[in-house]
Write a protein that holds these residues in place. Structure first.
Motif, PDB file in Angstrom:
ATOM      1  N   SER A 336      21.585  32.356  40.543  1.00 33.88           N
ATOM      2  CA  SER A 336      21.165  33.750  40.469  1.00 33.88           C
ATOM      3  C   SER A 336      19.973  34.035  41.371  1.00 33.88           C
ATOM      4  O   SER A 336      19.927  35.065  42.051  1.00 33.88           O
ATOM      5  CB  SER A 336      20.825  34.116  39.024  1.00 33.88           C
ATOM      6  N   VAL A 337      18.998  33.138  41.381  1.00 32.70           N
ATOM      7  CA  VAL A 337      17.832  33.344  42.236  1.00 32.70           C
ATOM      8  C   VAL A 337      18.229  33.263  43.702  1.00 32.70           C
ATOM      9  O   VAL A 337      17.702  34.000  44.546  1.00 32.70           O
ATOM     10  CB  VAL A 337      16.726  32.316  41.902  1.00 32.70           C
ATOM     11  N   HIS A 338      19.193  32.413  44.034  1.00 34.11           N
ATOM     12  CA  HIS A 338      19.683  32.363  45.414  1.00 34.11           C
ATOM     13  C   HIS A 338      20.316  33.691  45.807  1.00 34.11           C
ATOM     14  O   HIS A 338      20.110  34.196  46.922  1.00 34.11           O
ATOM     15  CB  HIS A 338      20.700  31.227  45.561  1.00 34.11           C
ATOM     16  N   ALA A 339      21.123  34.281  44.919  1.00 32.41           N
ATOM     17  CA  ALA A 339      21.721  35.592  45.198  1.00 32.41           C
ATOM     18  C   ALA A 339      20.643  36.662  45.334  1.00 32.41           C
ATOM     19  O   ALA A 339      20.783  37.615  46.116  1.00 32.41           O
ATOM     20  CB  ALA A 339      22.698  35.959  44.091  1.00 32.41           C
ATOM     21  N   LEU A 340      19.559  36.487  44.572  1.00 31.44           N
ATOM     22  CA  LEU A 340      18.476  37.465  44.646  1.00 31.44           C
ATOM     23  C   LEU A 340      17.804  37.469  46.016  1.00 31.44           C
ATOM     24  O   LEU A 340      17.201  38.469  46.418  1.00 31.44           O
ATOM     25  CB  LEU A 340      17.447  37.160  43.549  1.00 31.44           C
ATOM     26  N   LEU A 341      17.910  36.359  46.752  1.00 27.48           N
ATOM     27  CA  LEU A 341      17.339  36.316  48.100  1.00 27.48           C
ATOM     28  C   LEU A 341      17.999  37.346  49.013  1.00 27.48           C
ATOM     29  O   LEU A 341      17.344  37.924  49.886  1.00 27.48           O
ATOM     30  CB  LEU A 341      17.497  34.911  48.693  1.00 27.48           C
ATOM     31  N   LEU A 342      19.299  37.574  48.825  1.00 22.91           N
ATOM     32  CA  LEU A 342      19.981  38.598  49.619  1.00 22.91           C
ATOM     33  C   LEU A 342      19.444  39.983  49.295  1.00 22.91           C
ATOM     34  O   LEU A 342      19.240  40.808  50.194  1.00 22.91           O
ATOM     35  CB  LEU A 342      21.488  38.524  49.362  1.00 22.91           C
ATOM     36  N   VAL A 343      19.214  40.234  48.011  1.00 23.32           N
ATOM     37  CA  VAL A 343      18.639  41.521  47.600  1.00 23.32           C
ATOM     38  C   VAL A 343      17.250  41.699  48.203  1.00 23.32           C
ATOM     39  O   VAL A 343      16.913  42.761  48.734  1.00 23.32           O
ATOM     40  CB  VAL A 343      18.569  41.601  46.061  1.00 23.32           C
ATOM     41  N   VAL A 344      16.451  40.633  48.157  1.00 23.29           N
ATOM     42  CA  VAL A 344      15.096  40.696  48.716  1.00 23.29           C
ATOM     43  C   VAL A 344      15.148  40.951  50.220  1.00 23.29           C
ATOM     44  O   VAL A 344      14.352  41.736  50.754  1.00 23.29           O
ATOM     45  CB  VAL A 344      14.338  39.385  48.405  1.00 23.29           C
ATOM     46  N   THR A 345      16.096  40.329  50.915  1.00 29.89           N
ATOM     47  CA  THR A 345      16.221  40.540  52.360  1.00 29.89           C
ATOM     48  C   THR A 345      16.479  42.007  52.687  1.00 29.89           C
ATOM     49  O   THR A 345      15.824  42.593  53.563  1.00 29.89           O
ATOM     50  CB  THR A 345      17.376  39.684  52.917  1.00 29.89           C
ATOM     51  N   ILE A 346      17.413  42.611  51.963  1.00 30.99           N
ATOM     52  CA  ILE A 346      17.747  44.014  52.221  1.00 30.99           C
ATOM     53  C   ILE A 346      16.567  44.919  51.894  1.00 30.99           C
ATOM     54  O   ILE A 346      16.271  45.875  52.622  1.00 30.99           O
ATOM     55  CB  ILE A 346      18.991  44.414  51.415  1.00 30.99           C
ATOM     56  N   LEU A 347      15.858  44.630  50.805  1.00 30.79           N
ATOM     57  CA  LEU A 347      14.699  45.442  50.443  1.00 30.79           C
ATOM     58  C   LEU A 347      13.596  45.337  51.498  1.00 30.79           C
ATOM     59  O   LEU A 347      12.960  46.343  51.852  1.00 30.79           O
ATOM     60  CB  LEU A 347      14.164  45.014  49.077  1.00 30.79           C
ATOM     61  N   ILE A 348      13.368  44.130  52.011  1.00 32.58           N
ATOM     62  CA  ILE A 348      12.334  43.948  53.034  1.00 32.58           C
ATOM     63  C   ILE A 348      12.725  44.681  54.317  1.00 32.58           C
ATOM     64  O   ILE A 348      11.879  45.287  54.986  1.00 32.58           O
ATOM     65  CB  ILE A 348      12.095  42.451  53.301  1.00 32.58           C
ATOM     66  N   VAL A 349      14.011  44.648  54.680  1.00 37.22           N
ATOM     67  CA  VAL A 349      14.470  45.406  55.843  1.00 37.22           C
ATOM     68  C   VAL A 349      14.217  46.900  55.644  1.00 37.22           C
ATOM     69  O   VAL A 349      13.781  47.609  56.560  1.00 37.22           O
ATOM     70  CB  VAL A 349      15.967  45.138  56.102  1.00 37.22           C
ATOM     71  N   GLY A 350      14.466  47.385  54.437  1.00 37.37           N
ATOM     72  CA  GLY A 350      14.187  48.789  54.136  1.00 37.37           C
ATOM     73  C   GLY A 350      12.712  49.136  54.296  1.00 37.37           C
ATOM     74  O   GLY A 350      12.363  50.190  54.829  1.00 37.37           O
ATOM     75  N   VAL A 351      11.846  48.220  53.851  1.00 35.66           N
ATOM     76  CA  VAL A 351      10.402  48.442  54.021  1.00 35.66           C
ATOM     77  C   VAL A 351      10.033  48.479  55.504  1.00 35.66           C
ATOM     78  O   VAL A 351       9.242  49.320  55.946  1.00 35.66           O
ATOM     79  CB  VAL A 351       9.605  47.336  53.292  1.00 35.66           C
ATOM     80  N   ALA A 372      11.839  39.341  56.750  1.00 31.12           N
ATOM     81  CA  ALA A 372      13.220  39.558  56.307  1.00 31.12           C
ATOM     82  C   ALA A 372      14.157  38.537  56.925  1.00 31.12           C
ATOM     83  O   ALA A 372      15.048  37.987  56.250  1.00 31.12           O
ATOM     84  CB  ALA A 372      13.660  40.975  56.663  1.00 31.12           C
ATOM     85  N   VAL A 373      13.968  38.265  58.215  1.00 32.98           N
ATOM     86  CA  VAL A 373      14.804  37.270  58.894  1.00 32.98           C
ATOM     87  C   VAL A 373      14.609  35.890  58.266  1.00 32.98           C
ATOM     88  O   VAL A 373      15.579  35.141  58.054  1.00 32.98           O
ATOM     89  CB  VAL A 373      14.486  37.245  60.404  1.00 32.98           C
ATOM     90  N   ALA A 374      13.371  35.541  57.961  1.00 29.91           N
ATOM     91  CA  ALA A 374      13.087  34.233  57.356  1.00 29.91           C
ATOM     92  C   ALA A 374      13.771  34.086  56.005  1.00 29.91           C
ATOM     93  O   ALA A 374      14.377  33.042  55.707  1.00 29.91           O
ATOM     94  CB  ALA A 374      11.577  34.049  57.218  1.00 29.91           C
ATOM     95  N   VAL A 375      13.698  35.123  55.175  1.00 29.40           N
ATOM     96  CA  VAL A 375      14.345  35.068  53.858  1.00 29.40           C
ATOM     97  C   VAL A 375      15.858  34.960  54.015  1.00 29.40           C
ATOM     98  O   VAL A 375      16.526  34.197  53.304  1.00 29.40           O
ATOM     99  CB  VAL A 375      13.964  36.304  53.023  1.00 29.40           C
ATOM    100  N   PHE A 376      16.416  35.717  54.966  1.00 32.14           N
ATOM    101  CA  PHE A 376      17.867  35.672  55.160  1.00 32.14           C
ATOM    102  C   PHE A 376      18.316  34.303  55.665  1.00 32.14           C
ATOM    103  O   PHE A 376      19.380  33.818  55.283  1.00 32.14           O
ATOM    104  CB  PHE A 376      18.306  36.759  56.149  1.00 32.14           C
ATOM    105  N   VAL A 377      17.534  33.678  56.528  1.00 31.69           N
ATOM    106  CA  VAL A 377      17.878  32.343  57.021  1.00 31.69           C
ATOM    107  C   VAL A 377      17.928  31.347  55.861  1.00 31.69           C
ATOM    108  O   VAL A 377      18.848  30.518  55.772  1.00 31.69           O
ATOM    109  CB  VAL A 377      16.875  31.896  58.102  1.00 31.69           C
ATOM    110  N   VAL A 378      16.946  31.436  54.955  1.00 31.19           N
ATOM    111  CA  VAL A 378      16.951  30.564  53.777  1.00 31.19           C
ATOM    112  C   VAL A 378      18.205  30.818  52.940  1.00 31.19           C
ATOM    113  O   VAL A 378      18.867  29.889  52.464  1.00 31.19           O
ATOM    114  CB  VAL A 378      15.679  30.789  52.945  1.00 31.19           C
ATOM    115  N   PHE A 379      18.549  32.103  52.767  1.00 23.87           N
ATOM    116  CA  PHE A 379      19.742  32.453  51.992  1.00 23.87           C
ATOM    117  C   PHE A 379      21.012  31.907  52.660  1.00 23.87           C
ATOM    118  O   PHE A 379      21.900  31.363  51.996  1.00 23.87           O
ATOM    119  CB  PHE A 379      19.838  33.971  51.844  1.00 23.87           C
TER     120      PHE A 379
END
Length: 425
Positions: A336-351, A372-379
Motif C-alpha cells: 500500500s505504501v508503495h502504491a502511495l508513492l504514485l499518488v505522492v508523485t502526481i501531487l508533487i507534479v501538481g504543486v 517528483a521525478v525522484a519519487v517516481f523513479v523509486v516507485f
C-alpha cells in the motif's frame, strides 16, 4: 503625454491591483476531495493495491485519526488563547488510564469517557497554574506534564490494575466497550459494489462503507467536536474574547476581558479534549489500557494543528492524513505504501505546475519537479517498500507536510509569550 502629466494630482499613478488571494471555500474543498478520490482510484487501478480505498482501510484510518484530531483540537484551544501546550501527550496518557479505570470501576464506557476527560483536564489545570499564574515557560511546563503523566499512570497501574483479575503493572483488565453502529440496509450493497473493483464506483463504495459501518458512537462524538469548536471559537462572543487573548492580551484586557480566566478555560478544555482522545485509545482503538499506548499521538496532534494553520477544518484534514498513512502501513504496509508513492508523485507534479503557472516561481517549480521525478523513479524501480520504512511512514508524512506547509502558516501573535495583568499600563 509627458511623464510630468502622469504625476499631477489630476492624473495620479494607478496602483497595481493586488492579485486575488486564494480562498478555501466549500466548493474548493469538495472539488479537492473529489480529485483526491479520483487519484486514489487511479493509483489502485494501476498498482492493484486495493487497500488504498478499501472499507477496512478507511475504517481504520478514521479510528487512528480520532485521537490525533482530539489532541490537535486540544492544542488549538490552548494556543488560540496564547498558551503553548506541549503537554498534550502527558494529558492524553492520563486520559488513557482514567478512561480505562472509569469504565471498569463504573461498568459503563461513557463513565470512562468522562473520567478520561477529567484526567486530561487535571493535567491541563496543572499546566495552566504553571504557565498562566506563575509564568513558567510553556515548553518546560509541557514537558514536565508529559513526564508527570507517565510516572503517575505507572504508579497508579501498580496499585490498582495489578490487583485486578486480568490486569498487571502496565495494563488494565479488559475495558467495557461501546457497541458499534452502522447505517442500516446499505452495508451489503456497498460491499457488493466494492468487490467488483470497478474504477471509481467501487472506490467510492469502499470509502462510504468504511465511513458508515462498524463505527463507535465515540467516533461520532469526536467528529462533532470539530464543527462545535469552530462555532464556539469563531461564531460567538466567547470565542472572540478567547482568541483575542492569543492575539493581543493587553488589548483584550483594555476592553474588559479577564485574560487569566479565558486562558484557564482554554487550557482546561485543551486537557479535556486530549483526555477524551486517550479514553478513545483505551476503549475503541484497543480493548484495555496499556503503558505507552499513546505512542506520541499528542505530539503528532500538535503537528496536525500546525498543518491546519490553527484552524479546526485544516486540523481535521491533517489528522485524517496521518491516520490514513498509519492505517496503510499497519494493514499491507509494503504494497500500500508503495502504491502511495504514485499518488505522492502526481501531487508533487501538481504543486510544481501551480508554482510555475500561478506563482511564477521557476526555481521552486524546478526543485519540486526534480523531487517528483525522484519519487517516481523509486516507485518504478521497486515492487514494495521495506517494512523498516513503512513503520515510520506516519512520522515521515508529518515532517513532509510541515515542511511544505511552513510558508503559509500564521500562529496567534501572542502564543507562548508571558503575560501579566496590567503590563500594558
Amino acid at each position: 503625454m509627458s511623464q510630468g502629466a502622469l504625476t499631477t494630482p489630476e492624473a495620479p499613478f494607478l496602483e497595481p491591483k493586488a492579485p486575488a488571494r486564494f480562498r478555501v471555500t466549500w466548493r474548493v474543498l469538495l472539488l479537492a476531495l473529489g480529485a483526491l478520490v479520483l487519484l486514489l482510484s487511479f493509483a489502485r487501478a494501476v498498482t492493484g493495491a486495493v487497500d488504498l480505498t478499501s472499507a477496512g482501510a478507511i475504517n481504520a484510518s478514521v479510528a487512528l485519526a480520532i485521537p490525533i484530531g482530539l489532541a490537535g483540537l486540544g492544542g488549538l484551544w490552548a494556543e488560540r488563547a496564547g498558551v503553548v501546550n506541549i503537554g498534550l501527550e502527558g494529558m492524553m496518557i492520563m486520559g488513557t488510564w482514567c478512561g480505562a479505570w472509569g469504565a471498569i470501576q463504573f461498568g459503563n464506557p461513557w463513565a470512562g469517557v468522562v473520567a478520561g476527560a477529567i484526567g486530561g483536564a487535571l493535567g491541563g489545570l496543572l499546566h495552566a497554574i504553571a504557565t498562566v499564574t506563575f509564568g513558567v515557560d510553556h515548553i518546560i511546563s509541557g514537558v514536565a506534564i508529559t513526564i508527570l503523566g507517565l510516572g503517575v499512570t505507572q504508579f497508579l497501574s501498580k496499585v490498582t490494575f495489578a490487583e485486578m483479575p486480568g490486569g498487571g503493572d502496565s495494563q488494565s483488565p479488559p475495558v467495557p466497550k461501546l457497541d458499534l453502529v452502522s447505517l442500516p440496509r446499505i452495508g451489503e450493497p456497498l460491499r457488493a459494489l466494492e468487490a467488483k473493483q470497478w474504477f471509481l464506483l467501487s472506490d467510492v463504495a469502499g470509502i462510504l462503507r468504511g465511513l458508515t459501518t462498524n463505527v463507535s458512537p465515540l467516533t461520532i462524538v469526536a467528529i462533532l467536536l470539530v464543527p462545535l469548536s469552530y462555532y464556539l471559537l469563531w461564531r460567538t462572543a466567547f470565542g472572540l474574547r478567547l482568541r483575542s487573548c492569543g492575539e493581543s492580551p493587553v488589548a483584550a484586557e483594555s476592553l474588559g476581558v479577564n485574560v487569566y480566566t479565558y486562558k484557564y478555560i482554554a487550557v482546561l478544555v485543551s486537557g479535556a479534549l486530549a483526555g477524551i482522545g486517550g479514553a478513545f485509545l483505551a476503549q475503541v482503538a484497543a480493548s484495555a489500557y496499556r503503558e505507552g499506548q499513546t505512542g506520541g499521538r499528542g505530539f503528532i496532534g500538535l503537528a496536525a494543528m500546525i498543518f491546519g494553520n490553527w484552524r479546526p477544518g485544516g486540523l481535521a484534514g491533517g489528522a485524517v492524513l496521518f491516520g490514513y498513512t498509519d492505517a496503510l502501513q499497519l494493514r499491507r504496509g509494503g504494497e500500500s505504501v508503495h502504491a502511495l508513492l504514485l499518488v505522492v508523485t502526481i501531487l508533487i507534479v501538481g504543486v510544481a505546475v501551480y508554482q510555475l503557472v500561478r506563482q511564477n516561481r521557476t526555481r521552486a517549480a524546478l526543485i519540486t519537479g526534480v523531487a517528483a521525478v525522484a519519487v517516481f523513479v523509486v516507485f518504478a524501480l521497486t515492487d514494495s517498500v521495506p517494512s523498516e520504512f513503512t513503520s515510520v511512514t506516519p512520522h515521515i508524512t508529518t515532517l513532509l507536510v510541515l515542511s511544505l506547509a511552513a510558508q503559509r502558516l500564521r500562529a496567534p501573535a501572542a502564543v507562548g509569550l508571558p503575560y501579566r495583568r496590567g503590563q500594558g499600563k
